[in-house]
Design a protein around this motif. Structure first.
Motif: not given
Length: 322
Positions: A41-43, A104-109, A129-131, A287-292
């Protein structure tokens, strides 16, 4: 670019071909399951998600995890010489051997919570992912599942929703991260492009984190392509100071880098001079960045040690404020 600020392809290939230790393997430890028996699966079907889907063997059963009533998703990959069309079936409760997460890392959970039913008892999870930081969060949620991480220097830009430009040839490295140490259910030499197994994927991720922590936020602050960080007087001055602060902190954490950060960051910025970093693309698109999960991740780790990273903090404040 939708990938990280790409570390030059030639440099990666030199390491892979010249390494005299066993850190790198062309295939790594893989199961003996044939490709025709594997369901993946690709998420996160953005540019990198589409690119990795296009590189999987056609014999693999590959599914897109999307909130979409359609039975299939069509997308195209275009490089300098040709355009190729692909089709993915949408996931319909099929048992998955492998779930590759490319959002994105921020969307993972949130994404894993939404699609938890796709993760069977024996499903392996791969974060591409990045981050940094989200890997431990996922392991905490799924401690009994094998967790792999992957890091790519492929360059891909989304021209439209399902039209992807393969803008830069790169290398994707895969490695075990946490959980039960079971063999990867994917035979990497069967994939298109350059894919390699790495015995210390955390080192790869930290090296990538350091490069991204320098280049990505500065391209946002100065609203420029990577190469302009070396030619703009003010940007380059901050570039040098940020390299010193970041590498010094990595040393404090006992996270030695595989390179001198100032030298390598210059090399990457020069060899990807015309590239627009993924963080700047997100910023321009509102869009939301991956800065966090890049600079702010370092700040959180610094606070745990009662340390300060003023340059990293200033960039985080700037990007979140504007």
């Amino acid at each position: 670019m939708a990938s990280e600020t790409a570390i030059p392809y030639n440099f990666i290939m030199t390491i892979l071909s010249n390494s005299n230790n066993n850190s790198y393997h062309s295939s790594g430890i893989v199961s003996d399951t044939s490709a025709s028996d594997i369901a993946i699966g690709i998420l996160g079907l953005g540019s990198i998600g589409c690119l990795i889907a296009s590189q999987l063997p056609s014999s693999i059963h590959c599914y897109a995890l999307l909130q979409n009533s359609a039975d299939v998703i069509n997308f195209s990959i275009e490089d300098e010489t040709a355009r190729s069309d692909y089709q993915l079936r949408t996931w319909q409760q099929e048992a998955l051997d492998l779930l590759i997460i490319c959002c994105k890392a921020s969307q993972t959970l949130a994404a894993l919570t939404q699609w938890q039913s796709a993760i069977g008892q024996n499903t392996q999870i791969v974060l591409l992912q990045n981050g940094f930081g989200q890997h431990d969060q996922v392991h905490h949620l799924f401690p009994n599942h094998t967790l792999y991480a992957a890091s790519t220097t492929e360059g891909a830009n989304r021209q439209s929703r399902y039209q992807i430009k393969h803008a830069g040839k790169g290398v994707t490295q895969w490695g075990y991260y946490a959980g039960p140490n079971t063999p990867l259910k994917l035979n990497l030499p069967e994939l298109k492009g350059e894919h390699h197994y790495h015995n210390d994927i955390k080192q790869v991720l930290r090296d990538k984190l350091a490069i991204n922590a320098v280049i990505n936020p500065l391209t946002v602050k100065y609203n420029c392509a990577n190469g302009n960080l070396l030619t703009d007087k003010n940007a380059f001055s901050e570039f040098k100071k940020l390299c010193v602060e970041t590498e010094s902190f990595f040393t404090t954490l006992n996270w030695p880098l595989s390179f001198d950060l100032y030298h390598r960051a210059q090399q990457v910025a020069q060899q990807t001079a015309n590239n627009i970093s993924s963080m700047l693309q997100d910023f321009r698109n509102q869009q939301e960045t991956e800065i966090d999960y890049i600079n702010n991740y370092l700040i959180i780790k610094a606070k745990e040690k009662n340390l300060k990273l003023p340059l990293n903090q200033a960039l985080v404040n700037y990007i979140k404020k504007v």
